[in-house]
Design a protein around this motif. Structure first.
Motif, short mmCIF file in Angstrom:
data_model
loop_
_atom_site.label_atom_id
_atom_site.label_comp_id
_atom_site.label_asym_id
_atom_site.label_seq_id
_atom_site.Cartn_x
_atom_site.Cartn_y
_atom_site.Cartn_z
N ILE A 32 0.80 -1.31 -0.18
CA ILE A 32 -0.23 -0.41 0.20
C ILE A 32 0.68 1.23 0.42
CG2 ILE A 32 -1.82 1.55 1.04
CD1 ILE A 32 -2.93 -1.27 2.26
N GLY A 56 -3.11 1.57 6.36
CA GLY A 56 -3.59 2.39 5.55
C GLY A 56 -4.16 3.65 5.34
N ASP A 125 -7.43 -1.88 -3.25
CA ASP A 125 -6.44 -3.66 -2.76
C ASP A 125 -7.59 -4.31 -2.45
OD1 ASP A 125 -6.28 -4.88 -0.45
OD2 ASP A 125 -5.47 -3.69 0.90
#
Length: 226
Positions: A32, A56, A125
């Motif tokens: 990330i 994140g 993601d």
């Protein structure tokens, strides 16, 4: 040997996701952070789904903002209406579908269409769906991120992350990963390749057990909603 193992797992991940290429890194969070650092600079505006992975979010709130990136969160069910949040300096959108903790499914094609009309990059993601259940690059995603620690590894003995990308995004991602000095050790690359071989079987069984559990919970009088 180390390079061969890394190239083997990166090739496998790219093929699964339908990407131009991929990089493997030491964790999902590393995937990330490296992906965000690859596409953002001071003065940029970043949109993040409000259902995003907690670490994140912390990186975005604590590190990106410190270096001059404007961070804004949006409703994961916004779909094409996300265009209403675009600013002249909007550079990227970080999506996650299903979302962490609350598992909303985002309308990725609608978000990507709106974003690309303004030359905004779409990052996804894809950890929870995995490339077996969602092919990100068929739906307009520019960079796909996964915490390979979870479904890809599948054996609770590995920390890893992957970043897959289009041809246009490859130079940004590869250079950032090199500059940060993050890579996956050769033994971990081997373990990740091992996990990929059984991922299809494991996910089908997990789906079966999860549905059985959901049906059982739905029938319980003390459970209000499943």
């Amino acid at each position: 040997m180390a390079r061969r193992r890394r190239f083997a797992v990166e090739t496998a991940v790219a093929e699964l996701e339908g990407a131009h290429g991929a990089c493997v890194v030491p964790s999902g969070l590393a995937a990330i952070t490296a992906a965000l650092l690859a596409v953002l600079k001071a003065g940029d505006h970043l949109l993040i789904t409000d259902s995003a992975y907690g670490p994140g979010r912390r990186f975005s709130n604590h590190i990106l903002t410190r270096f001059g990136v404007e961070v804004e969160y949006y409703d994961p069910l916004l779909g094409a209406d996300i265009a209403k949040l675009f600013k002249p300096n909007t550079r990227a959108i970080l999506t996650e579908s299903p979302g962490s903790y609350t598992f909303e499914i985002q309308d990725i094609p609608a978000i990507a269409t709106a974003a690309h009309a303004r030359n905004i990059l779409v990052l996804l993601d894809n950890t929870w769906a995995t490339p077996l259940y969602f092919k990100p690059f068929q739906h307009g995603v520019d960079i796909s991120i996964q915490a390979a620690t979870k479904y890809m590894s599948g054996h609770s003995d590995l920390l890893a992350g992957t970043i897959s990308f289009t041809e246009a995004c490859e130079p940004l991602v590869r250079q950032t990963v090199r500059d940060l000095g993050i890579s996956l050790a050769p033994d971990d690359c081997y373990l990740l390749l091992r996990g990929l071989r059984s991922m299809d079987v494991r996910l089908k069984h997990q789906e079966k057990v999860a549905l059985e559990l959901a049906d059982w919970l739905a029938a319980r009088p003390e459970v209000k909603q499943v």
